[in-house]
Design a protein around this motif. Structure first.
Motif, mmCIF file in Angstrom:
data_model
loop_
_atom_site.group_PDB
_atom_site.id
_atom_site.type_symbol
_atom_site.label_atom_id
_atom_site.label_comp_id
_atom_site.label_asym_id
_atom_site.label_seq_id
_atom_site.Cartn_x
_atom_site.Cartn_y
_atom_site.Cartn_z
ATOM 1 N N GLY A 66 0.792 -1.223 0.000
ATOM 2 C CA GLY A 66 0.000 0.000 0.000
ATOM 3 C C GLY A 66 0.823 1.270 0.000
ATOM 4 O O GLY A 66 2.043 1.250 0.150
ATOM 5 N N ALA A 67 0.111 2.376 -0.170
ATOM 6 C CA ALA A 67 0.732 3.695 -0.195
ATOM 7 C C ALA A 67 -0.263 4.677 0.436
ATOM 8 O O ALA A 67 -1.074 4.278 1.270
ATOM 9 N N CYS A 68 -0.216 5.939 0.030
ATOM 10 C CA CYS A 68 -1.107 6.926 0.616
ATOM 11 C C CYS A 68 -2.568 6.614 0.305
ATOM 12 O O CYS A 68 -2.928 6.383 -0.849
ATOM 13 N N GLN A 69 -3.390 6.591 1.357
ATOM 14 C CA GLN A 69 -4.848 6.446 1.247
ATOM 15 C C GLN A 69 -5.287 5.127 0.626
ATOM 16 O O GLN A 69 -6.433 4.995 0.197
ATOM 17 N N HIS A 115 -6.579 1.241 -0.050
ATOM 18 C CA HIS A 115 -7.735 0.498 0.468
ATOM 19 C C HIS A 115 -7.228 -0.600 1.411
ATOM 20 O O HIS A 115 -6.982 -1.740 1.008
ATOM 21 N N PHE A 116 -7.108 -0.263 2.675
ATOM 22 C CA PHE A 116 -6.540 -1.131 3.711
ATOM 23 C C PHE A 116 -7.217 -2.497 3.774
ATOM 24 O O PHE A 116 -6.561 -3.535 3.768
ATOM 25 N N GLU A 117 -8.551 -2.488 3.825
ATOM 26 C CA GLU A 117 -9.293 -3.742 4.002
ATOM 27 C C GLU A 117 -9.102 -4.675 2.806
ATOM 28 O O GLU A 117 -8.956 -5.894 2.976
ATOM 29 N N ALA A 118 -9.096 -4.118 1.600
ATOM 30 C CA ALA A 118 -8.933 -4.948 0.403
ATOM 31 C C ALA A 118 -7.540 -5.578 0.365
ATOM 32 O O ALA A 118 -7.389 -6.728 -0.058
ATOM 33 N N LEU A 119 -6.533 -4.835 0.796
ATOM 34 C CA LEU A 119 -5.168 -5.361 0.794
ATOM 35 C C LEU A 119 -5.019 -6.500 1.797
ATOM 36 O O LEU A 119 -4.374 -7.517 1.509
ATOM 37 N N LEU A 120 -5.603 -6.348 2.984
ATOM 38 C CA LEU A 120 -5.538 -7.433 3.969
ATOM 39 C C LEU A 120 -6.312 -8.656 3.477
ATOM 40 O O LEU A 120 -5.857 -9.795 3.632
ATOM 41 N N GLU A 170 -3.322 5.284 12.121
ATOM 42 C CA GLU A 170 -4.232 5.805 11.107
ATOM 43 C C GLU A 170 -3.715 5.486 9.703
ATOM 44 O O GLU A 170 -4.493 5.326 8.771
ATOM 45 N N GLY A 171 -2.391 5.380 9.594
ATOM 46 C CA GLY A 171 -1.796 5.174 8.288
ATOM 47 C C GLY A 171 -1.513 3.732 7.938
ATOM 48 O O GLY A 171 -1.554 3.354 6.772
ATOM 49 N N LEU A 172 -1.188 2.906 8.956
ATOM 50 C CA LEU A 172 -0.849 1.499 8.702
ATOM 51 C C LEU A 172 -1.406 0.611 9.796
ATOM 52 O O LEU A 172 -1.575 1.023 10.937
ATOM 53 N N ALA A 181 -0.668 -3.302 5.932
ATOM 54 C CA ALA A 181 -1.143 -2.520 4.789
ATOM 55 C C ALA A 181 -1.511 -1.107 5.230
ATOM 56 O O ALA A 181 -1.652 -0.801 6.411
ATOM 57 N N SER A 182 -1.659 -0.257 4.235
ATOM 58 C CA SER A 182 -2.160 1.099 4.453
ATOM 59 C C SER A 182 -3.485 1.226 3.687
ATOM 60 O O SER A 182 -3.746 0.443 2.771
ATOM 61 N N SER A 183 -4.352 2.133 4.018
ATOM 62 C CA SER A 183 -4.278 3.061 5.115
ATOM 63 C C SER A 183 -5.629 2.994 5.828
ATOM 64 O O SER A 183 -6.635 3.363 5.234
ATOM 65 N N PRO A 184 -5.647 2.517 7.082
ATOM 66 C CA PRO A 184 -6.931 2.322 7.784
ATOM 67 C C PRO A 184 -7.831 3.553 7.791
ATOM 68 O O PRO A 184 -9.042 3.442 7.614
ATOM 69 N N ALA A 185 -7.242 4.736 7.994
ATOM 70 C CA ALA A 185 -8.036 5.969 8.027
ATOM 71 C C ALA A 185 -7.934 6.751 6.722
ATOM 72 O O ALA A 185 -8.348 7.909 6.657
#
Length: 286
Positions: free
Chosen positions: A204-207, A209-214, A264-266, A221-225
């Motif tokens: 992941g990177a900035c912003q 989709h955290f849930e999709a990556l997990l 918030e980021g990872l 992964a990033s980014s929960p918020a």
């Protein structure tokens, strides 16, 4: 105003420092200097950053990441001190141990960040191979690189962001510039090695989709918020995993505390480390 200039976006209040990657008609393609953010902007909305405007970035972000690097180096040094030396215990009758930190394969969609990351892996004594690969080509590249490099840890990163006209639909993968590319790359990594304790994936990177990556199989992964993450945040996680014992689970709060963007980021799931010790230490072992 020309390619390579450092600029800010006036409509955003100069919140992020960018470098102009290229021009497309009346728009410019921008890459974040400190943050893994890819954006486009009307040229009329851009302003070349002055020395005064650069001060906040160099005062806030760089020292913060330097502190994170120092904490990481201290923790790695602590690991080395805690590992018992069999030679010392047996007064020299048993040869001393050697160490095998986890090996990292780092794919980056930004060549500047890749060079900086590889330099820091070297400082931290983390074995790493890095490749500049545009985000859209990462899945295909991993088919070739994973069997060649046989890593313990894979970092899949570059630039991302929520599309401006899709900010009200952050649950949809198509609302992101590159999250779908990262997801595809993670799936390739998991096809290669399904066990999340055998191959740790940081994606992941900035912003992003955290849930999709997990769900695709990433450990971290990033980014929960959906916030911006620092360019070196993925490296911090990879280096911590590389120096955590295979007998232990990586402390999630501990590893995320090393990053600039925090929880918030990872985020991530319980995962084993990749650091091993062995005997004996050969006189020919570097």
């Amino acid at each position: 105003m020309k390619q390579g200039d450092l600029v800010i976006r006036k409509s955003y209040g100069g919140d992020v420092l960018f470098k102009i990657q290229e021009f497309r008609s009346t728009h410019a393609i921008l890459r974040g200097v400190d943050y893994r953010l890819l954006a486009d902007s009307p040229v009329a909305d851009l302003e070349v950053a002055s020395g005064q405007e650069l001060i906040p970035y160099y005062l806030s972000n760089h020292p913060e990441m330097n502190k994170a690097m120092q904490r990481l180096k201290s923790q790695i040094a602590e690991v080395n001190r805690e590992v018992p030396n069999p030679g010392a215990i047996s007064q020299g009758s048993v040869p001393s141990y050697f160490e095998l930190p986890g090996k990292v394969l780092h794919l980056d969609g930004d060549p500047m960040y890749l060079r900086k990351s590889l330099s820091l892996y070297g400082e931290l004594k983390v074995p790493a191979e890095g490749y500049y690969v545009p985000e859209a080509g990462m899945a295909e590249a991993l088919y070739r690189l994973l069997p060649q490099t046989n890593p313990d840890i894979v970092v899949i990163t570059g630039h991302d962001g929520i599309l401006k006209h899709r900010r009200n639909d952050v649950g949809n993968l198509s609302s992101y510039k590159n999250s779908h590319n990262f997801v595809n790359a993670v799936k390739v990594a998991r096809q290669y090695e399904k066990n999340r304790d055998t191959l740790t994936v940081v994606a992941g990177a900035c912003q992003s989709h955290f849930e999709a990556l997990l769900q695709a199989g990433a450990n971290f992964a990033s980014s929960p918020a959906r916030v911006l993450i620092h360019a070196l945040d993925p490296l911090c996680i990879a280096a911590k995993v590389a120096y955590t014992s295979v007998k232990e689970t990586v402390n999630i709060r501990d590893v995320i505390s090393l990053t600039s963007s925090g929880l918030e980021g990872l985020g991530g799931i319980e995962s084993r480390g990749s650091h091993r010790i062995g005997l004996p230490k050969s006189p020919y072992y570097a």
